[in-house]
Write an enzyme that holds these catalytic residues in place. Structure first.
Site, short mmCIF file in Angstrom:
data_model
loop_
_atom_site.label_atom_id
_atom_site.label_comp_id
_atom_site.label_asym_id
_atom_site.label_seq_id
_atom_site.Cartn_x
_atom_site.Cartn_y
_atom_site.Cartn_z
N GLU A 190 -12.43 10.08 -53.71
CA GLU A 190 -12.41 10.06 -55.17
C GLU A 190 -11.02 9.68 -55.65
O GLU A 190 -10.01 9.94 -54.95
CB GLU A 190 -12.76 11.43 -55.74
N LYS A 229 -7.68 10.19 -57.66
CA LYS A 229 -6.94 11.40 -58.05
C LYS A 229 -6.34 11.15 -59.43
O LYS A 229 -5.34 10.45 -59.56
CB LYS A 229 -5.85 11.72 -57.04
N ASP A 244 -4.39 11.56 -62.91
CA ASP A 244 -3.11 12.15 -63.30
C ASP A 244 -3.28 12.81 -64.66
O ASP A 244 -2.96 12.24 -65.71
CB ASP A 244 -2.02 11.07 -63.35
N TYR A 297 -15.53 16.80 -61.24
CA TYR A 297 -15.70 16.37 -59.86
C TYR A 297 -16.00 17.48 -58.86
O TYR A 297 -16.08 17.22 -57.66
CB TYR A 297 -14.46 15.60 -59.38
N LYS A 332 -1.17 10.52 -51.84
CA LYS A 332 -0.44 10.19 -53.06
C LYS A 332 0.23 8.82 -52.91
O LYS A 332 0.91 8.56 -51.92
CB LYS A 332 0.63 11.26 -53.35
N CYS A 343 26.52 1.87 -86.19
CA CYS A 343 25.17 1.31 -86.21
C CYS A 343 25.19 -0.13 -85.68
O CYS A 343 26.00 -0.94 -86.14
CB CYS A 343 24.60 1.34 -87.63
N CYS A 369 25.01 -3.32 -91.30
CA CYS A 369 25.24 -1.90 -91.61
C CYS A 369 26.61 -1.44 -91.09
O CYS A 369 27.57 -1.35 -91.84
CB CYS A 369 24.11 -1.04 -91.02
N CYS A 392 21.72 6.67 -87.33
CA CYS A 392 22.49 6.02 -88.38
C CYS A 392 22.16 6.74 -89.69
O CYS A 392 20.99 6.74 -90.11
CB CYS A 392 22.14 4.54 -88.49
N CYS A 439 20.79 0.58 -94.57
CA CYS A 439 20.61 -0.02 -93.25
C CYS A 439 19.27 -0.77 -93.24
O CYS A 439 18.21 -0.15 -93.33
CB CYS A 439 20.61 1.08 -92.18
#
Length: 677
Positions: free
Chosen positions: A113, A115, A117, A225, A314, A408, A413, A428, A434
């Site tokens: 099956e 796996k 996450d 499952y 894994k 910035c 700006c 900023c 800006c």
């Protein structure tokens, strides 16, 4: 290694692994890769084998996961939720196969099956009805999250067929599809909130929200499952048969599952999905291999931590090397400055990667990045590729260290950046001067979940800003006075202009909570805007509220309260709100005439705090008002009653006790309502 050295190392590894477990299972914020965690765990297992006198019953090798969060009821699992042993190599899989054969012979098959996450979950059904949903927790007991799980559309709350046991548990994984993750994470970024690192963290964070209505708004999915029941062995001979059965009962079962007659067939399945996983809409991090027959599973048995009849293979997160060409900085609508690595194009996990996240200044400093570095880029569970490290052997001698900007990065700006204590992000502060912030705020204002202005999109906002027709959100409602200028602009036809102006006019009917969200106050997302609107009723009351008064609203924390008070303290924002009022926007809740049930609470004032059994806070508010009572936003000497529920803040309780204010329960409040003189 001497016994003394072993004892020190065992203590060190135990402390590290317990902390990693807490970060992964409780906080849903992993700080170490699965591979590195498993290597440390294997080292600890080997040391405990060589020095059994130092084996602690609470060692990470004897436990699954971490501690239990205290926000939900703790439920003991009827059947422990054990974890699987992990492997990362073909040889270790063959070794597992050899151990199985020695124990039960050669006449058996495996089920392979994907796996997933995600977040492990156990569902209990009685007579076909979902009765309880519990997280893995520490494997022995977990958090009861039934109300939240009921909102997941793929999980049946009631089975519509027959043939199932009267009582059974079914286990699986709750997850979030990548597309949903990207969309929701972008919304968090727009709201000035920290984005989640990957879909698993988002799913885990969502399922542990206390507001099931908010959970329902986030599209979680689930694959199931494994079946547990006292009658399981009488109904089915093996795991494969049970999978087909639970699928017929209406449970979501992943289609990418296979029966394998040999370890070579298992390895073919493993190798197929190492590349195939990139074409899935959700994340997997490996393959689970189980002996199929239930009788053989029982014969193989369990270790203290995991079954001997199953193992997890894994996949290592895919990582490539490429050149760091430059670092650019993006300014968001809240002023947050985000660094982005610009890379020499490289193929990673099936896509060409040119950019990668660097998160913030701390990450750049931790990696000690230089322009021209050869960097390791990874895209494991992360949607956006991430720079993981530097190949120092390839660093050019003349490479210049990256210095985070102090002003910035927007050319128009140049304002000095600020960084609040305890925050990793630079901002900023020039929110009214800006350009990316101004444009971003207007784009947020017109967006679908805010004012939803038809006929007006992000490109339109950018064009009208460059043409000097828009300077802030209030100018949107003055566009009707600029028809002659609009028709002269490229791609602005008469019909599109009329549609846009009609959409602007129509947006004036949007309720107060939508307008409040549209203002783009940092940390004020849709849910928070609704709570503030319901509590304060109108923008004037909210603008006049103190930080403490805002913080007293249920689920409003200090950071949000501080952001809201800062926003309304700004005279520019106040002036804009006055103009929005003049344009006719809804800046107050349209009060609905509630049914008057009596006068038993007439003249009495109340503050509600905590979580209640029979009613929600909103329902209690409506009830109090229907009996003539009045709700206050904070505790003072003028208060008659504090209605206290579960998980009420200790500060409120202490203040009420100090002032001698009567503290009553939900039941006592209902008795007051029923009492008539």
């Amino acid at each position: 290694m001497s016994p003394a050295e072993a004892a020190i190392r065992i203590e060190e590894l135990t402390r590290e692994l317990n902390e990693y477990n807490y970060q992964y299972y409780v906080l849903a914020k992993p700080t170490i890769s699965d591979y590195n965690f498993d290597q440390k765990l294997k080292e600890l297992e080997e040391l405990e084998r060589l020095f059994p006198q130092f084996l602690d019953p609470d060692s990470p090798t004897q436990k699954v996961g971490g501690d239990i969060t205290q926000r939900f009821n703790t439920v003991r699992h009827r059947w422990p939720m054990l974890s699987l042993s992990n492997t990362y190599s073909e040889q270790e899989l063959r070794d597992f196969d050899e151990r199985v054969r020695k124990a039960i012979g050669d006449d058996f098959e495996y089920v392979c099956e994907l796996k997933f996450d995600g977040l492990s979950i156990s569902l209990t059904y009685e007579n076909g009805v979902l009765k309880q949903a519990v997280t893995r927790g520490d494997g022995i007991q977990g958090d009861e999250v039934t109300a939240n799980v009921r909102t997941i559309k793929s999980i049946p709350n009631r089975l519509k067929v027959s043939g199932y046991p009267d009582l059974f548990e079914i286990r699986g994984e709750i997850f979030m599809h990548r597309a949903a993750f990207e969309r929701l994470n972008n919304e968090r970024i727009e709201n000035g909130e920290m984005p989640y690192a990957n879909p698993r963290n988002f799913a885990a964070g969502t399922i542990k929200l206390q507001d099931s209505a908010e959970v329902a708004r986030r599209p979680l999915d689930c694959f199931l499952y494994f079946l547990y029941s006292d009658k399981r062995n009488r109904l089915f001979d093996n795991h494969w048969e049970s999978l087909q059965a639970v699928k017929s009962w209406g449970f979501p079962v992943c289609e990418h599952t296979a029966r394998c007659a040999s370890i070579d067939e298992v390895l073919t399945f493993v190798n197929t999905w190492e590349q195939g996983r990139h074409g899935l809409s959700y994340d997997i991090d490996g393959i689970v291999i189980k002996v199929n027959d239930y009788g053989q599973q029982e014969e193989l048995g369990f270790t203290a931590k995991s079954p001997r009849w199953a193992i997890s293979y894994k996949y290592k997160a895919e990582q490539v090397e490429t050149l760091l060409q430059s670092v650019s900085y993006q300014v968001g609508r809240t002023g947050a400055v985000t660094p982005v690595a610009n890379l020499a194009p490289v193929l990673l996990a099936g896509t060409t990667v040119k950019r990668a996240s660097l998160h913030n200044a701390n990450e750049i400093e931790r990696l000690d990045l230089h322009i021209g570095d050869t960097v390791y880029v990874e895209k494991g569970g992360e949607i956006i590729p991430k720079v993981m490290g530097v190949n120092l052997t390839k660093r050019p001698p003349e490479a210049q260290r990256i210095v985070y900007p102090v002003v910035c990065p927007e050319p128009e700006c140049g304002t000095p950046l600020v960084r609040k204590t305890g925050e990793a992000v630079h901002y900023c502060p020039n929110d009214e001067g800006c350009p990316p912030q101004i444009v971003g705020r207007m784009q947020h204002f017109i967006s679908r979940k805010a004012m939803d202005i038809e006929g007006m999109g992000n490109e339109t906002i950018e064009t009208l800003f460059k043409q000097g027709l828009l300077h802030n959100i209030t100018d949107i409602y003055a566009l009707k006075h600029h028809r002659e200028t609009l028709v002269k602009l490229e791609r602005f036809g008469q019909k599109s202009i009329e549609n846009m102006l009609a959409g602007i006019e129509k947006s004036k009917d949007k309720p107060f909570e939508k307008v409040l969200f549209a203002l783009g106050i940092r940390y004020v997302g849709e849910t928070i805007a609704k709570k503030l609107a319901l509590h304060f009723k109108n923008v004037d009351a909210l603008a006049a509220a103190s930080k403490m008064e805002i913080e007293s609203v249920y689920e409003i924390g200090e950071r949000i309260a501080e952001s809201v008070t800062e926003y309304f303290a700004n005279t520019v924002h106040r002036e804009q709100l006055e103009r929005l009022k003049q344009h006719g926007l809804q800046l107050a809740i349209t009060e609905q005439v509630s049914e008057r049930r009596g006068d038993s609470l007439a003249g009495k004032t109340f503050v509600i705090s905590g979580v209640f059994e029979q009613y929600s806070r909103e329902e209690l508010t409506a009830l109090i008002e229907s009996y003539g009572g009045k709700l206050l936003s904070s505790i003072s000497a003028k208060l008659d009653y504090l209605v206290a529920g579960d998980k009420m803040g200790p500060a409120k309780l202490a203040k009420a006790e100090k002032l001698g204010i009567p503290i009553i329960s939900e039941a006592a409040l209902l008795e007051l309502m029923a009492h008539t003189d």
